[in-house]
Design a protein around this motif. Structure first.
Motif, PDB file in Angstrom:
ATOM      1  N   LEU A   1       8.240  -2.161   8.335  1.00 56.83           N
ATOM      2  CA  LEU A   1       8.550  -3.182   7.328  1.00 56.83           C
ATOM      3  C   LEU A   1       7.906  -2.862   5.991  1.00 56.83           C
ATOM      4  CD1 LEU A   1       8.206  -6.423   9.500  1.00 56.83           C
ATOM      5  CD2 LEU A   1      10.320  -5.378   8.636  1.00 56.83           C
ATOM      6  N   LEU A   2       6.670  -2.380   6.026  1.00 53.10           N
ATOM      7  CA  LEU A   2       5.993  -1.994   4.779  1.00 53.10           C
ATOM      8  C   LEU A   2       6.711  -0.831   4.099  1.00 53.10           C
ATOM      9  CD1 LEU A   2       2.237  -2.271   5.830  1.00 53.10           C
ATOM     10  CD2 LEU A   2       3.509  -3.786   4.300  1.00 53.10           C
ATOM     11  N   MET A   3       7.197   0.113   4.897  1.00 57.05           N
ATOM     12  CA  MET A   3       7.950   1.232   4.329  1.00 57.05           C
ATOM     13  C   MET A   3       9.230   0.750   3.682  1.00 57.05           C
ATOM     14  SD  MET A   3       7.689   4.510   6.841  1.00 57.05           S
ATOM     15  CE  MET A   3       7.456   3.738   8.422  1.00 57.05           C
ATOM     16  N   GLN A   4       9.955  -0.132   4.370  1.00 61.63           N
ATOM     17  CA  GLN A   4      11.206  -0.679   3.822  1.00 61.63           C
ATOM     18  C   GLN A   4      10.940  -1.417   2.527  1.00 61.63           C
ATOM     19  OE1 GLN A   4      12.908  -3.057   6.920  1.00 61.63           O
ATOM     20  NE2 GLN A   4      13.919  -1.322   7.895  1.00 61.63           N
TER      21      GLN A   4
ATOM     22  N   PRO B   1       0.828  -1.211   0.000  1.00 57.77           N
ATOM     23  CA  PRO B   1       0.000   0.000   0.000  1.00 57.77           C
ATOM     24  C   PRO B   1       0.860   1.257   0.000  1.00 57.77           C
ATOM     25  CG  PRO B   1      -0.153  -1.143   2.116  1.00 57.77           C
ATOM     26  CD  PRO B   1       0.700  -1.974   1.221  1.00 57.77           C
ATOM     27  N   ASP B   2       0.444   2.251  -0.782  1.00 52.46           N
ATOM     28  CA  ASP B   2       1.188   3.508  -0.805  1.00 52.46           C
ATOM     29  C   ASP B   2       0.829   4.335   0.429  1.00 52.46           C
ATOM     30  OD1 ASP B   2      -1.338   4.321  -1.419  1.00 52.46           O
ATOM     31  OD2 ASP B   2      -0.853   5.188  -3.359  1.00 52.46           O
ATOM     32  N   VAL B   3       1.496   5.465   0.577  1.00 51.26           N
ATOM     33  CA  VAL B   3       1.337   6.299   1.779  1.00 51.26           C
ATOM     34  C   VAL B   3      -0.111   6.718   1.976  1.00 51.26           C
ATOM     35  CG1 VAL B   3       1.967   8.492   2.846  1.00 51.26           C
ATOM     36  CG2 VAL B   3       3.711   7.114   1.740  1.00 51.26           C
TER      37      VAL B   3
ATOM     38  N   ALA C   1       9.633  15.391  17.761  1.00 56.57           N
ATOM     39  CA  ALA C   1      10.286  15.310  16.452  1.00 56.57           C
ATOM     40  C   ALA C   1       9.932  16.510  15.583  1.00 56.57           C
ATOM     41  CB  ALA C   1       9.864  14.020  15.750  1.00 56.57           C
ATOM     42  N   ASP C   2      10.806  16.776  14.633  1.00 57.98           N
ATOM     43  CA  ASP C   2      10.548  17.838  13.661  1.00 57.98           C
ATOM     44  C   ASP C   2      10.843  17.278  12.271  1.00 57.98           C
ATOM     45  OD1 ASP C   2       9.988  20.295  12.551  1.00 57.98           O
ATOM     46  OD2 ASP C   2      12.031  21.046  12.816  1.00 57.98           O
ATOM     47  N   PRO C   3       9.834  17.075  11.454  1.00 57.35           N
ATOM     48  CA  PRO C   3       8.421  17.368  11.684  1.00 57.35           C
ATOM     49  C   PRO C   3       7.774  16.332  12.609  1.00 57.35           C
ATOM     50  CG  PRO C   3       8.674  16.320   9.552  1.00 57.35           C
ATOM     51  CD  PRO C   3      10.067  16.519  10.113  1.00 57.35           C
ATOM     52  N   VAL C   4       6.656  16.722  13.193  1.00 52.43           N
ATOM     53  CA  VAL C   4       5.936  15.829  14.097  1.00 52.43           C
ATOM     54  C   VAL C   4       5.520  14.559  13.364  1.00 52.43           C
ATOM     55  CG1 VAL C   4       3.836  15.564  15.478  1.00 52.43           C
ATOM     56  CG2 VAL C   4       5.156  17.682  15.612  1.00 52.43           C
ATOM     57  N   TYR C   5       5.026  14.701  12.142  1.00 59.42           N
ATOM     58  CA  TYR C   5       4.622  13.549  11.335  1.00 59.42           C
ATOM     59  C   TYR C   5       5.415  13.548  10.043  1.00 59.42           C
ATOM     60  CZ  TYR C   5       1.903  10.537   8.263  1.00 59.42           C
ATOM     61  OH  TYR C   5       1.525   9.564   7.391  1.00 59.42           O
ATOM     62  N   ALA C   6       6.091  12.459   9.796  1.00 54.63           N
ATOM     63  CA  ALA C   6       6.801  12.255   8.537  1.00 54.63           C
ATOM     64  C   ALA C   6       6.377  10.886   8.013  1.00 54.63           C
ATOM     65  CB  ALA C   6       8.300  12.318   8.757  1.00 54.63           C
ATOM     66  N   PRO C   7       5.622  10.841   6.921  1.00 58.30           N
ATOM     67  CA  PRO C   7       5.049   9.572   6.459  1.00 58.30           C
ATOM     68  C   PRO C   7       6.074   8.491   6.146  1.00 58.30           C
ATOM     69  CG  PRO C   7       4.670  11.322   4.858  1.00 58.30           C
ATOM     70  CD  PRO C   7       5.255  11.959   6.063  1.00 58.30           C
ATOM     71  N   GLY C   8       7.295   8.843   5.857  1.00 56.74           N
ATOM     72  CA  GLY C   8       8.307   7.850   5.525  1.00 56.74           C
ATOM     73  C   GLY C   8       9.248   7.511   6.665  1.00 56.74           C
ATOM     74  N   ARG C   9       8.946   7.991   7.872  1.00 56.10           N
ATOM     75  CA  ARG C   9       9.841   7.765   9.008  1.00 56.10           C
ATOM     76  C   ARG C   9       9.347   6.581   9.841  1.00 56.10           C
ATOM     77  NH1 ARG C   9      10.343  12.906  12.070  1.00 56.10           N
ATOM     78  NH2 ARG C   9       8.268  12.423  12.836  1.00 56.10           N
ATOM     79  N   CYS C  10      10.265   5.692  10.167  1.00 53.12           N
ATOM     80  CA  CYS C  10       9.958   4.557  11.048  1.00 53.12           C
ATOM     81  C   CYS C  10      10.023   5.034  12.498  1.00 53.12           C
ATOM     82  CB  CYS C  10      10.954   3.433  10.798  1.00 53.12           C
ATOM     83  SG  CYS C  10      10.725   2.028  11.909  1.00 53.12           S
ATOM     84  N   SER C  11       8.972   4.785  13.248  1.00 53.76           N
ATOM     85  CA  SER C  11       8.916   5.202  14.658  1.00 53.76           C
ATOM     86  C   SER C  11       9.853   4.381  15.536  1.00 53.76           C
ATOM     87  CB  SER C  11       7.497   5.056  15.195  1.00 53.76           C
ATOM     88  OG  SER C  11       6.622   5.923  14.550  1.00 53.76           O
ATOM     89  N   ILE C  12      10.002   3.091  15.217  1.00 56.65           N
ATOM     90  CA  ILE C  12      10.791   2.190  16.055  1.00 56.65           C
ATOM     91  C   ILE C  12      12.257   2.622  16.015  1.00 56.65           C
ATOM     92  CG2 ILE C  12      11.460  -0.206  16.504  1.00 56.65           C
ATOM     93  CD1 ILE C  12       8.435   0.307  16.800  1.00 56.65           C
TER      94      ILE C  12
ATOM     95  N   SER D   1       8.510  -0.991   0.425  1.00 54.09           N
ATOM     96  CA  SER D   1       8.121  -0.080  -0.659  1.00 54.09           C
ATOM     97  C   SER D   1       9.324   0.686  -1.191  1.00 54.09           C
ATOM     98  CB  SER D   1       7.014   0.878  -0.219  1.00 54.09           C
ATOM     99  OG  SER D   1       7.507   1.787   0.729  1.00 54.09           O
ATOM    100  N   HIS D   2      10.328   0.929  -0.324  1.00 52.29           N
ATOM    101  CA  HIS D   2      11.544   1.620  -0.775  1.00 52.29           C
ATOM    102  C   HIS D   2      12.444   0.677  -1.560  1.00 52.29           C
ATOM    103  CE1 HIS D   2      10.492   5.257   1.188  1.00 52.29           C
ATOM    104  NE2 HIS D   2      10.683   4.829   2.412  1.00 52.29           N
ATOM    105  N   ALA D   3      12.328  -0.635  -1.298  1.00 52.86           N
ATOM    106  CA  ALA D   3      13.175  -1.620  -1.979  1.00 52.86           C
ATOM    107  C   ALA D   3      12.728  -1.863  -3.404  1.00 52.86           C
ATOM    108  CB  ALA D   3      13.185  -2.921  -1.196  1.00 52.86           C
ATOM    109  N   THR D   4      11.484  -1.536  -3.700  1.00 52.97           N
ATOM    110  CA  THR D   4      10.991  -1.798  -5.067  1.00 52.97           C
ATOM    111  C   THR D   4      11.198  -0.620  -5.981  1.00 52.97           C
ATOM    112  OG1 THR D   4       8.750  -1.075  -4.466  1.00 52.97           O
ATOM    113  CG2 THR D   4       9.252  -3.446  -4.327  1.00 52.97           C
TER     114      THR D   4
END
Length: 112
Positions: A104-107, A2-4, A51-62, A109-112
């Motif tokens: 994991l889903l973000m990783q 799934p995309d962002v 965090a800055d920015p508070v929300y970054a769709p491509g950032r892993c929280s863990i 999607s970046h690998a493809t």
């Protein structure tokens, strides 16, 4: 994958559905209380405000946010053991697991 635009709302929806479903399944007589305690675990996302920015769709929280690190996760596992804090601890662990899946889903999607 799934995309962002789809991943973010699905991720938020799962943060509600998984604790409620688990509460219904495991504690049918007290499912509302169990679900509320598990949903209260969303409080760990307050660390996103640091965090800055508070929300970054491509950032892993863990591993990035303080309450999403391994030492904190060990504390959450400890909270899941005593009966008095079990629902909250389980909610925290569910939250972390869902965030990990999102990473994991973000990783992927970046690998493809």
């Amino acid at each position: 994958m799934p995309d962002v635009e789809l991943r973010a709302p699905l991720h938020l929806l799962l943060h509600v559905l998984v604790p409620v479903a688990l509460a219904r399944l495991c504690w049918p007589r007290d499912w509302k209380r169990a679900a509320l305690w598990m949903l209260a675990a969303w409080v760990i996302d307050l660390d996103h405000l640091l965090a800055d920015p508070v929300y970054a769709p491509g950032r892993c929280s863990i591993g990035f946010h303080p309450l999403h690190t391994w030492p904190a996760i060990l504390v959450y596992a400890g909270l899941a053991l005593p009966k008095k804090t079990r629902w909250f601890g389980i909610g925290l662990l569910i939250h972390i697991a869902l965030d990990g899946i999102d990473c994991l889903l973000m990783q992927a999607s970046h690998a493809t």
